[in-house]
Enzyme design. Sequence first.
Site, PDB file in Angstrom:
ATOM      1  N   HIS A  56       0.880  -1.126  -0.034  1.00  0.00           N
ATOM      2  CA  HIS A  56      -0.016   0.067  -0.195  1.00  0.00           C
ATOM      3  C   HIS A  56       0.968   1.238  -0.110  1.00  0.00           C
ATOM      4  CE1 HIS A  56       0.771  -0.577   4.393  1.00  0.00           C
ATOM      5  NE2 HIS A  56       0.302   0.704   4.500  1.00  0.00           N
ATOM      6  N   HIS A  58       1.254   4.130   2.099  1.00  0.00           N
ATOM      7  CA  HIS A  58       1.829   4.887   3.032  1.00  0.00           C
ATOM      8  C   HIS A  58       3.167   4.973   3.020  1.00  0.00           C
ATOM      9  CE1 HIS A  58      -1.853   4.175   5.561  1.00  0.00           C
ATOM     10  NE2 HIS A  58      -2.025   5.316   4.812  1.00  0.00           N
ATOM     11  N   ASP A  60       5.905   5.158   5.028  1.00  0.00           N
ATOM     12  CA  ASP A  60       6.601   4.047   5.838  1.00  0.00           C
ATOM     13  C   ASP A  60       6.558   2.741   5.020  1.00  0.00           C
ATOM     14  OD1 ASP A  60       3.840   3.605   6.779  1.00  0.00           O
ATOM     15  OD2 ASP A  60       4.789   2.450   8.465  1.00  0.00           O
ATOM     16  N   HIS A  61       6.096   2.520   4.003  1.00  0.00           N
ATOM     17  CA  HIS A  61       6.271   1.249   3.236  1.00  0.00           C
ATOM     18  C   HIS A  61       6.742   1.612   1.744  1.00  0.00           C
ATOM     19  CE1 HIS A  61       3.564  -1.228   5.779  1.00  0.00           C
ATOM     20  NE2 HIS A  61       3.290  -0.078   6.525  1.00  0.00           N
ATOM     21  N   HIS A 112      -7.564  -0.790   5.722  1.00  0.00           N
ATOM     22  CA  HIS A 112      -6.230   0.042   6.350  1.00  0.00           C
ATOM     23  C   HIS A 112      -6.314   1.352   5.098  1.00  0.00           C
ATOM     24  CE1 HIS A 112      -2.714   1.319   8.178  1.00  0.00           C
ATOM     25  NE2 HIS A 112      -1.886   1.333   7.160  1.00  0.00           N
ATOM     26  N   ASP A 129      -0.333  -4.046   6.298  1.00  0.00           N
ATOM     27  CA  ASP A 129      -0.787  -3.370   7.505  1.00  0.00           C
ATOM     28  C   ASP A 129      -2.430  -3.738   7.509  1.00  0.00           C
ATOM     29  OD1 ASP A 129       1.694  -2.208   8.250  1.00  0.00           O
ATOM     30  OD2 ASP A 129       0.893  -0.113   7.889  1.00  0.00           O
ATOM     31  N   HIS A 167       4.817  -4.751  10.994  1.00  0.00           N
ATOM     32  CA  HIS A 167       4.983  -3.662  12.397  1.00  0.00           C
ATOM     33  C   HIS A 167       5.324  -4.793  13.434  1.00  0.00           C
ATOM     34  CE1 HIS A 167       4.665   0.222  10.781  1.00  0.00           C
ATOM     35  NE2 HIS A 167       3.537  -0.265   9.909  1.00  0.00           N
TER      36      HIS A 167
END
Length: 255
Positions: A56, A58, A60-61, A112, A129, A167
């Site tokens: 996805h 985001h 941090d990905h 998410h 996530d 995570h």
Amino acid sequence: MIQISALPAFTDNYIWLLQDPSTLRCAVVDPGDAAPVLAWLKHNSEWTLSDILVTHHHHDHVGGVEQLKNVTGARVYGPANEKIPARDEALQDNDRISVLGWDFDVYAVPGHTLGHIAFYHQGVLLCGDTLFAAGCGRLFEGTPEQMHASLQRLAALPADTLVYCTHEYTQSNLKFAQAVEPDNADIAERVKNVAQLRSRGEITLPSSLALEKLTNPFLRTAETSVKQKADERNGRDNRSGAEVFASLRAWKDKF
């Protein structure tokens, strides 16, 4: 046989590293930061990064995707319905891709984020996530109904499937799981096991779907004890699994 290990990033992210020893090619999943991957490649210079899988959009990905592609020329796979930097292959629900000689089925798992996808190869689930160890992702874009359906879809996979989420949230998720089911002996045992792992500085992943079905409240919405607790929390009779899920998720957001 492909080996899977974790490259820690930021405070609690894991970038999954898939290695094929027979070809010395490797792939990474959700590289939010290029630095840990580049450091590993420098230290293991005989290996080539050939593929990057993204679940996805985001930051941090995806934060490291473009740099890694520029340095290595790796092929980037990501969801068609989200903006993924440097993406080569846009993936839809039920697509199939081959990475390092493994076939992966692509599942749309909105909740998410709306375009979130997961990658499944027999025995291995790369779920970003969506599903966490003893928990699930926050609903930033999707509805409780969407997330509940996504989790049910993943829960229908074989029980021995290993769950590679991204995570290290297991300890805090288990605190919530115990609040939902204080008398669940499987949760109590998992709390103990996870505390031992963390005290040694070890990671708590991968999980398995069998363990999640015993200890993850978001996969246990059909259990009477979980439904009763959800009813108590929002003072109503939650008729459907999605309603039970919505009650649990709202509680967890403030937990």
